[in-house]
Design a protein around this motif. Structure first.
Motif, PDB file in Angstrom:
ATOM      1  N   ASP A 417       0.868  -1.173   0.000  1.00  0.00           N
ATOM      2  CA  ASP A 417       0.000   0.000   0.000  1.00  0.00           C
ATOM      3  C   ASP A 417       0.906   1.225   0.000  1.00  0.00           C
ATOM      4  OD1 ASP A 417      -1.565   2.189   0.622  1.00  0.00           O
ATOM      5  OD2 ASP A 417      -2.332   1.380   2.513  1.00  0.00           O
ATOM      6  N   GLU A 418       0.935   1.924  -1.093  1.00  0.00           N
ATOM      7  CA  GLU A 418       1.885   3.023  -1.266  1.00  0.00           C
ATOM      8  C   GLU A 418       1.629   4.200  -0.325  1.00  0.00           C
ATOM      9  OE1 GLU A 418       1.379   0.854  -5.184  1.00  0.00           O
ATOM     10  OE2 GLU A 418       0.039   1.676  -3.639  1.00  0.00           O
ATOM     11  N   SER A 419       0.464   4.256   0.270  1.00  0.00           N
ATOM     12  CA  SER A 419       0.156   5.377   1.168  1.00  0.00           C
ATOM     13  C   SER A 419       0.616   5.127   2.594  1.00  0.00           C
ATOM     14  CB  SER A 419      -1.345   5.664   1.156  1.00  0.00           C
ATOM     15  OG  SER A 419      -2.072   4.560   1.678  1.00  0.00           O
ATOM     16  N   ALA A 420       1.294   4.004   2.851  1.00  0.00           N
ATOM     17  CA  ALA A 420       1.815   3.728   4.191  1.00  0.00           C
ATOM     18  C   ALA A 420       2.748   4.857   4.612  1.00  0.00           C
ATOM     19  CB  ALA A 420       2.558   2.397   4.204  1.00  0.00           C
ATOM     20  N   PRO A 421       2.681   5.300   5.860  1.00  0.00           N
ATOM     21  CA  PRO A 421       3.531   6.405   6.318  1.00  0.00           C
ATOM     22  C   PRO A 421       5.009   6.092   6.151  1.00  0.00           C
ATOM     23  CG  PRO A 421       1.803   5.937   7.911  1.00  0.00           C
ATOM     24  CD  PRO A 421       1.767   4.825   6.913  1.00  0.00           C
ATOM     25  N   ARG A 422       5.817   7.126   5.953  1.00  0.00           N
ATOM     26  CA  ARG A 422       7.237   6.947   5.692  1.00  0.00           C
ATOM     27  C   ARG A 422       7.991   6.167   6.771  1.00  0.00           C
ATOM     28  NH1 ARG A 422       9.731  11.235   6.079  1.00  0.00           N
ATOM     29  NH2 ARG A 422       8.100  12.724   6.502  1.00  0.00           N
ATOM     30  N   PRO A 423       7.702   6.346   8.061  1.00  0.00           N
ATOM     31  CA  PRO A 423       8.467   5.594   9.057  1.00  0.00           C
ATOM     32  C   PRO A 423       8.345   4.076   8.932  1.00  0.00           C
ATOM     33  CG  PRO A 423       7.358   7.447  10.083  1.00  0.00           C
ATOM     34  CD  PRO A 423       6.816   7.346   8.691  1.00  0.00           C
ATOM     35  N   VAL A 424       7.223   3.593   8.406  1.00  0.00           N
ATOM     36  CA  VAL A 424       7.040   2.146   8.302  1.00  0.00           C
ATOM     37  C   VAL A 424       7.249   1.643   6.877  1.00  0.00           C
ATOM     38  CG1 VAL A 424       5.435   2.158  10.225  1.00  0.00           C
ATOM     39  CG2 VAL A 424       4.537   2.316   7.919  1.00  0.00           C
ATOM     40  N   ARG A 425       7.474   2.559   5.954  1.00  0.00           N
ATOM     41  CA  ARG A 425       7.590   2.176   4.549  1.00  0.00           C
ATOM     42  C   ARG A 425       8.867   1.388   4.278  1.00  0.00           C
ATOM     43  NH1 ARG A 425       7.291   7.132   0.680  1.00  0.00           N
ATOM     44  NH2 ARG A 425       5.175   7.185   1.551  1.00  0.00           N
ATOM     45  N   TYR A 487      -3.117  -2.449 -11.329  1.00  0.00           N
ATOM     46  CA  TYR A 487      -3.327  -1.224 -10.549  1.00  0.00           C
ATOM     47  C   TYR A 487      -4.428  -0.377 -11.177  1.00  0.00           C
ATOM     48  CZ  TYR A 487      -2.072   2.992  -7.890  1.00  0.00           C
ATOM     49  OH  TYR A 487      -2.091   4.070  -7.050  1.00  0.00           O
ATOM     50  N   ASN A 488      -4.395  -0.270 -12.494  1.00  0.00           N
ATOM     51  CA  ASN A 488      -5.428   0.499 -13.196  1.00  0.00           C
ATOM     52  C   ASN A 488      -6.800  -0.139 -13.015  1.00  0.00           C
ATOM     53  OD1 ASN A 488      -3.472   2.276 -14.050  1.00  0.00           O
ATOM     54  ND2 ASN A 488      -3.269   1.389 -16.096  1.00  0.00           N
ATOM     55  N   GLU A 489      -6.838  -1.457 -13.016  1.00  0.00           N
ATOM     56  CA  GLU A 489      -8.099  -2.182 -12.819  1.00  0.00           C
ATOM     57  C   GLU A 489      -8.685  -1.885 -11.439  1.00  0.00           C
ATOM     58  OE1 GLU A 489      -9.423  -6.823 -12.015  1.00  0.00           O
ATOM     59  OE2 GLU A 489      -7.657  -6.423 -13.259  1.00  0.00           O
ATOM     60  N   LEU A 490      -7.828  -1.911 -10.411  1.00  0.00           N
ATOM     61  CA  LEU A 490      -8.277  -1.641  -9.050  1.00  0.00           C
ATOM     62  C   LEU A 490      -8.676  -0.179  -8.876  1.00  0.00           C
ATOM     63  CD1 LEU A 490      -5.573  -3.709  -7.119  1.00  0.00           C
ATOM     64  CD2 LEU A 490      -7.971  -4.336  -7.495  1.00  0.00           C
ATOM     65  N   ALA A 491      -7.941   0.726  -9.537  1.00  0.00           N
ATOM     66  CA  ALA A 491      -8.276   2.146  -9.462  1.00  0.00           C
ATOM     67  C   ALA A 491      -9.661   2.391 -10.055  1.00  0.00           C
ATOM     68  CB  ALA A 491      -7.229   2.973 -10.188  1.00  0.00           C
ATOM     69  N   ALA A 492      -9.963   1.740 -11.179  1.00  0.00           N
ATOM     70  CA  ALA A 492     -11.277   1.893 -11.809  1.00  0.00           C
ATOM     71  C   ALA A 492     -12.376   1.271 -10.953  1.00  0.00           C
ATOM     72  CB  ALA A 492     -11.259   1.249 -13.192  1.00  0.00           C
ATOM     73  N   LYS A 493     -12.058   0.168 -10.311  1.00  0.00           N
ATOM     74  CA  LYS A 493     -13.025  -0.529  -9.454  1.00  0.00           C
ATOM     75  C   LYS A 493     -13.324   0.267  -8.184  1.00  0.00           C
ATOM     76  CE  LYS A 493     -13.598  -4.978  -7.059  1.00  0.00           C
ATOM     77  NZ  LYS A 493     -12.959  -6.297  -6.773  1.00  0.00           N
ATOM     78  N   GLY A 494     -12.337   1.005  -7.709  1.00  0.00           N
ATOM     79  CA  GLY A 494     -12.521   1.804  -6.496  1.00  0.00           C
ATOM     80  C   GLY A 494     -12.256   1.036  -5.219  1.00  0.00           C
ATOM     81  N   ASP A 498      -5.861  -5.881  -3.315  1.00  0.00           N
ATOM     82  CA  ASP A 498      -4.544  -6.483  -3.114  1.00  0.00           C
ATOM     83  C   ASP A 498      -3.838  -6.001  -1.846  1.00  0.00           C
ATOM     84  OD1 ASP A 498      -5.044  -7.784  -5.455  1.00  0.00           O
ATOM     85  OD2 ASP A 498      -3.714  -6.540  -6.686  1.00  0.00           O
ATOM     86  N   PHE A 499      -3.883  -4.664  -1.597  1.00  0.00           N
ATOM     87  CA  PHE A 499      -3.127  -4.131  -0.458  1.00  0.00           C
ATOM     88  C   PHE A 499      -3.933  -3.178   0.432  1.00  0.00           C
ATOM     89  CE2 PHE A 499       0.014  -5.286  -3.685  1.00  0.00           C
ATOM     90  CZ  PHE A 499       0.862  -6.105  -2.946  1.00  0.00           C
ATOM     91  N   GLY A 500      -5.202  -2.958   0.100  1.00  0.00           N
ATOM     92  CA  GLY A 500      -6.062  -2.166   0.970  1.00  0.00           C
ATOM     93  C   GLY A 500      -5.834  -0.673   0.935  1.00  0.00           C
ATOM     94  N   LYS A 501      -5.261  -0.154  -0.131  1.00  0.00           N
ATOM     95  CA  LYS A 501      -5.009   1.277  -0.238  1.00  0.00           C
ATOM     96  C   LYS A 501      -6.323   2.047  -0.409  1.00  0.00           C
ATOM     97  CE  LYS A 501      -2.297   4.456  -3.153  1.00  0.00           C
ATOM     98  NZ  LYS A 501      -1.367   4.492  -4.295  1.00  0.00           N
ATOM     99  N   ASN A 502      -6.381   3.229   0.162  1.00  0.00           N
ATOM    100  CA  ASN A 502      -7.550   4.085   0.012  1.00  0.00           C
ATOM    101  C   ASN A 502      -7.769   4.377  -1.472  1.00  0.00           C
ATOM    102  OD1 ASN A 502      -9.368   6.278  -0.127  1.00  0.00           O
ATOM    103  ND2 ASN A 502      -8.708   7.036   1.871  1.00  0.00           N
ATOM    104  N   ALA A 503      -8.951   4.051  -1.958  1.00  0.00           N
ATOM    105  CA  ALA A 503      -9.241   4.194  -3.383  1.00  0.00           C
ATOM    106  C   ALA A 503      -9.070   5.626  -3.873  1.00  0.00           C
ATOM    107  CB  ALA A 503     -10.655   3.702  -3.678  1.00  0.00           C
TER     108      ALA A 503
END
Length: 594
Positions: A417-425, A487-494, A498-503
């Motif tokens: 999940d790319e939005s994970a905060p930097r300290p844990v990334r 990734y594009n498929e999941l972005a369109a799906k909302g 796969d990783f639970g990122k905020n749509a």
């Protein structure tokens, strides 16, 4: 008579050249006899820009009669305090020497480089011969001198720990000297975002946030995995609120924003300097030290501790940038020299997991204090740790520091999940990819001037197809194409199945040209050095105290951090605490041992 005139002429020429041989040749030759690089430049003002620490720096160079008559900075975004000296000195030095071969200001390399790059761009546009303007300046030979100073306490290093020690020690009324190897004060703190952690601070109380030193200490100790000095961390937490009051008393201004640098940390206890950078701590503390009568010697590098017949430390040998030796006799010495990010040998020895990493810390962090203490038998401790993050390097960092787009491994596979905060990334990257690097994949919708600059710097790649992008970066084209398509498929799906990122943070990558920005391991601090007790006294291997020697700050933080850095603001709070304690303890010792 004729021979006498010839002899006189020769003597005159000899005298002229002997007087001018150790100085830069005068480029203001309108006859063209001397080639100074400006022969073909018409009178006028020319503008250029260079990339500094805070962004683009623009300046104007005025040329008249084939001389540089003025260099003026028009616009910059550099941090006040760090950039003051190069902004004040370098334009004048370019004019004085009629040259671009000017040394950068130690401790402010990025700003210095930006000024010189901008001047080069301006003169290049004007048609100057840049190669001629970059010829080394002839410098006058100088015999080094030996300077001897007698003080009560000498502090080696002018970062937040050293300045805190200086201000605290000055309360004793003794003669305090602080030496700093670079041309600017602040060290790594001045390059930070200006955050400091504190529990039960005045600002938390004002906003109704309930917090205790016990909670703060428990959090720090938990991340230490049994490899940290729990008593020292509890002491730091206990002092944290009082340190905020002390900083305010010494001129530090804070914003009313309280946040957290780590999602696992509760409640919010991250306080922020009003200036938005660590210079917000350095400038007022430096002024407080000067107001208290502390002498500060810049560009003076501590190199060796002086030890007496009883193995007590009684001074420091140092060298100034002009080559002069300085012998400083003192009843007590405080080491506050920072870390060793810029010393490859020490990094490989004490932080081997990060040996190949880049760094964005100040140029002064070369491990001087660690080496000096080790040379006289101090115990060196550390947990192979560092403030380490896998980040874009160079210009792209300005746009992608907290970016949450598509991350792929060096093979081309999405892994988090790319939005994970930097300290844990960073731990996630290392665990999931088994490599200290990854790529951020962008498309034309996300392009920017900084992205373009990053590619020019060699830190990024661009192509019209994903296949070509994979070929340039070494990724597997099939895996990269599959990762982007998914990734594009999941972005369109909302929904990120796969990783639970905020749509809302998922934007498709489907518009050429495509970009891959390389993210590499980057350290912003190291944690190993001479072991100290709760009084900041330096210890030997057998646990005995080295009399007269104290250490504070990054140089002696080996027992504070394990693998995971707790978050921005941890170090500054720790360094202020130990700096103040070192200053107080050293003052007591010096008074008793004059």
């Amino acid at each position: 008579m004729k021979s006498s005139k010839i002899l006189a002429a020769l003597l005159s020429l000899t005298l002229f050249f002997s007087m001018s041989g150790c100085t830069t040749k005068d480029p203001g030759n309108e006859t063209g006899d001397v080639k100074n690089g400006l022969e073909n430049v018409a009178d006028g003002s020319y503008e250029g820009s260079g990339s500094g620490h805070g962004g683009d720096l623009k300046l104007a160079v005025t040329v008249k009669d084939h001389k540089i008559t003025e260099v003026s900075v028009i616009e910059h975004q550099e941090t006040a305090g760090i950039s003051d000296k190069p902004l004040a000195d370098l334009p004048g030095l370019i004019v004085d020497h009629q040259s671009l071969a000017i040394d950068t200001i130690s401790g402010a390399t990025e700003t210095s480089t930006a000024i010189l790059s901008a001047a080069e761009a301006a003169l290049s546009e004007a048609g100057a011969d840049i190669e001629a303007l970059k010829k080394p300046i002839e410098k006058e030979d100088k015999t080094s001198e030996v300077i001897e100073k007698n003080v009560d306490i000498v502090i080696v290093g002018g970062g937040v720990a050293g300045l805190s020690a200086a201000v605290e020690a000055s309360k004793s009324g003794q003669n305090i000297l602080l030496i700093e190897k670079t041309a600017v004060l602040g060290g790594s703190t001045s390059l930070s975002g200006g955050k400091i952690l504190a529990a039960d601070s005045v600002f938390q109380r004002e906003q109704g946030i309930v917090d205790t030193p016990e909670q703060f200490a428990d959090f720090l100790i938990k991340l230490g995995n049994g490899k940290v000095n729990e008593d020292k961390l509890r002491m730091i937490a206990d002092h944290s609120s009082a340190n905020i009051d002390w900083l305010i008393e010494n001129g530090v201004e804070f914003s009313d924003v309280i946040d957290t640098p780590n999602p696992e940390m509760t409640p919010n206890r991250g306080l922020n300097a009003a200036s938005g950078s660590g210079q917000g701590f350095i400038t007022p503390l430096a002024q407080a030290a000067k107001d208290a009568g502390v002498e500060i010697m810049m560009e003076t590098r501590g190199e060796k501790l002086i030890v007496d017949e009883n193995n007590a430390v009684v001074g420091v040998e140092a060298t100034q940038s002009n080559g002069d030796k300085v012998i400083i006799n003192a009843a007590a010495v405080i080491l506050a020299t920072g870390g060793y990010d810029r010393n490859p040998e020490l990094k490989a020895e004490y932080s081997p997991s990060y040996a190949d990493s880049r760094t964005n810390v100040g140029t002064g962090n070369e491990g001087d204090g660690l080496i000096m203490a080790r040379d006289i038998g101090a115990k060196i401790i550390g947990n192979d740790s560092a403030i380490a993050q896998i980040l874009p390097y160079g210009s792209a960092m300005a746009d992608l520091f907290t970016y949450s787009g598509l991350f792929v491994s060096v093979q081309g596979e999405r892994f988090m999940d790319e939005s994970a905060p930097r300290p844990v990334r960073t731990p996630i990257v290392l665990r999931e990819t088994n490599a200290p690097e990854f790529f951020i994949i962008l498309d034309d919708k996300m392009s920017s001037e900084n992205i373009t600059k990053s590619i020019e710097e060699g830190n990024g790649f661009t192509a019209d197809t994903l296949e070509d992008l994979a070929a340039q970066t070494g990724m597997d084209a099939t895996k990269l194409s599959a990762a982007v398509a998914r990734y594009n498929e999941l972005a369109a799906k909302g929904v990120d199945d796969d990783f639970g990122k905020n749509a809302e943070l998922m934007s498709s990558v489907d518009s050429a040209p495509y970009y891959a920005i390389r993210c590499t391991m980057n350290t912003a601090g190291t944690f190993a050095g001479p072991q100290t007790n709760l009084k900041a006294e330096v210890l030997r291997e057998d646990g005995s105290i080295i009399q007269g020697l104290y250490a504070a700050g990054e140089v002696s933080s080996g027992d504070l951090i394990d693998k995971e850095y707790p978050g921005s603001g941890t170090a500054i709070q720790s360094f202020v605490t130990m700096g103040r304690i070192a200053g107080e303890t050293a003052a007591e010792y010096a008074k008793a041992n004059k």
